[in-house]
Design a protein around this motif. Structure first.
Motif, PDB file in Angstrom:
ATOM      1  N   ARG A   1       0.834  -1.198   0.000  1.00  0.00           N
ATOM      2  CA  ARG A   1       0.000   0.000   0.000  1.00  0.00           C
ATOM      3  C   ARG A   1       0.881   1.265   0.000  1.00  0.00           C
ATOM      4  NH1 ARG A   1      -5.406  -0.676   1.180  1.00  0.00           N
ATOM      5  NH2 ARG A   1      -5.993  -2.818   1.736  1.00  0.00           N
ATOM      6  N   TYR A   2       1.944   1.216   0.796  1.00  0.00           N
ATOM      7  CA  TYR A   2       2.819   2.391   0.887  1.00  0.00           C
ATOM      8  C   TYR A   2       3.503   2.658  -0.455  1.00  0.00           C
ATOM      9  CZ  TYR A   2       5.441   5.982   3.261  1.00  0.00           C
ATOM     10  OH  TYR A   2       5.933   7.209   3.651  1.00  0.00           O
ATOM     11  N   ASP A   3       3.933   1.586  -1.132  1.00  0.00           N
ATOM     12  CA  ASP A   3       4.547   1.758  -2.450  1.00  0.00           C
ATOM     13  C   ASP A   3       3.585   2.449  -3.407  1.00  0.00           C
ATOM     14  OD1 ASP A   3       6.845   0.527  -1.568  1.00  0.00           O
ATOM     15  OD2 ASP A   3       6.356  -1.431  -2.428  1.00  0.00           O
ATOM     16  N   HIS A   4       2.323   2.049  -3.375  1.00  0.00           N
ATOM     17  CA  HIS A   4       1.325   2.656  -4.261  1.00  0.00           C
ATOM     18  C   HIS A   4       1.047   4.111  -3.855  1.00  0.00           C
ATOM     19  CE1 HIS A   4      -0.088  -0.552  -6.980  1.00  0.00           C
ATOM     20  NE2 HIS A   4       0.355  -1.366  -6.035  1.00  0.00           N
ATOM     21  N   LEU A   5       1.061   4.388  -2.561  1.00  0.00           N
ATOM     22  CA  LEU A   5       0.864   5.768  -2.105  1.00  0.00           C
ATOM     23  C   LEU A   5       2.012   6.666  -2.559  1.00  0.00           C
ATOM     24  CD1 LEU A   5      -0.488   5.047   1.482  1.00  0.00           C
ATOM     25  CD2 LEU A   5      -1.727   6.265  -0.320  1.00  0.00           C
ATOM     26  N   GLN A   6       3.240   6.143  -2.488  1.00  0.00           N
ATOM     27  CA  GLN A   6       4.381   6.930  -2.958  1.00  0.00           C
ATOM     28  C   GLN A   6       4.283   7.209  -4.447  1.00  0.00           C
ATOM     29  OE1 GLN A   6       7.958   4.822  -1.355  1.00  0.00           O
ATOM     30  NE2 GLN A   6       8.353   6.799  -0.385  1.00  0.00           N
TER      31      GLN A   6
END
Length: 277
Positions: A244-249
């Motif tokens: 999820r964090y990768d997609h948010l970045q």
């Protein structure tokens, strides 16, 4: 027998601090009033700290260390003292922050505590409860000392664009808070990105979360509710939130474009003008 004489140094870090302060002061042959005069504090405050009724500050600790020749003992102890004053459910999180080699956090509507100014932190903490606000604010700000370590953690922070517009503490407080974030522009260990409104539906819609990575320990994901915190080392949970964090970045503005949006918001919304002292 007075409380001064029965203070138990094993009761808490604050009690231990008070016990050691008194021991060093008495070894120097000074009264509380005399020590207070030397370090430019009242003798009453010295007494309150010695009896664990008042939290010491970094400035107080540094002055006492210098005046009594403690070798920096009280300043080193201060971090443990302040951490012990956090809500019990959050103390483990503060320990994770202190040990992590990398912190990656997504905040939906508020600046993360490690980046908050004093005024912003006071406004957040005082929104529903103003009791002991000075001490609670000092405790929150003390967590930020991890960013000043010789080898500080790498911090990645993504915040929703709404956090720039929510007037926590009023325009002056927000100006200071946005300026604080901009102060990290040239620091490669503190990286701030803004998730813009036009990102639409995104991977963080379920709420804020933080990832902690360590040199040798298992990684941990942390989520928070009202008055509760939920750290877990479950590998599946961490993989999900890491993705999820990768997609948010990927959806967030770049570090450079985020800084420009923060700067523009500070100037246009909160009255800051370039070139004005």
């Amino acid at each position: 027998m007075s409380q001064v004489n029965v203070l138990d140094p094993s009761a808490s870090p604050l009690d231990y601090y008070g016990y050691e302060l008194r021991r060093y002061r008495e070894a120097a042959g000074l009264t509380q009033k005399q020590l207070g005069a030397i370090i430019s504090y009242t003798g009453s405050l010295v007494g309150q700290i010695e009896t664990a009724r008042k939290l010491p500050t970094a400035e107080f600790s540094e002055r006492v260390d210098a005046a009594l020749g403690t070798g920096g003992m009280l300043s080193r102890l201060l971090g443990l003292v302040l951490r012990s004053q956090l809500p019990p459910w959050f103390q483990q999180v503060a320990e994770l922050e202190a040990r992590a080699t990398e912190i990656s956090t997504f905040q939906t509507h508020m600046v993360h505590g490690l980046l908050q100014t004093e005024a912003y932190a006071r406004a957040v903490l005082g929104a529903m409860d103003r009791s002991d606000l000075d001490d609670r604010t000092a405790v929150r700000l003390a967590r930020q000392r991890i960013l000043d370590k010789e080898e500080p953690s790498v911090f990645w922070g993504i915040l929703g664009e709404g956090a720039l517009y929510q007037q926590i503490g009023g325009p002056e407080t927000m100006r200071g808070q946005l300026a604080r974030m901009l102060s990290f522009e040239q620091n490669p260990r503190v990286n701030i990105q803004v998730l813009p409104y036009d990102a639409g539906a995104h991977a963080g819609l379920q709420g804020s979360f933080t990832l902690y990575r360590f040199a040798s320990d298992p990684a941990i994901v942390y989520t928070e509710g009202y008055g509760t915190g939920h750290p877990t080392a479950n590998p599946g949970d961490f993989r999900d939130c890491s993705l999820r964090y990768d997609h948010l970045q990927a959806a967030a503005l770049s570090i450079k474009d985020s800084a420009e949006l923060i700067r523009r918001t500070m100037e246009e919304r909160y009255g800051e003008q370039r070139g004005v002292a």
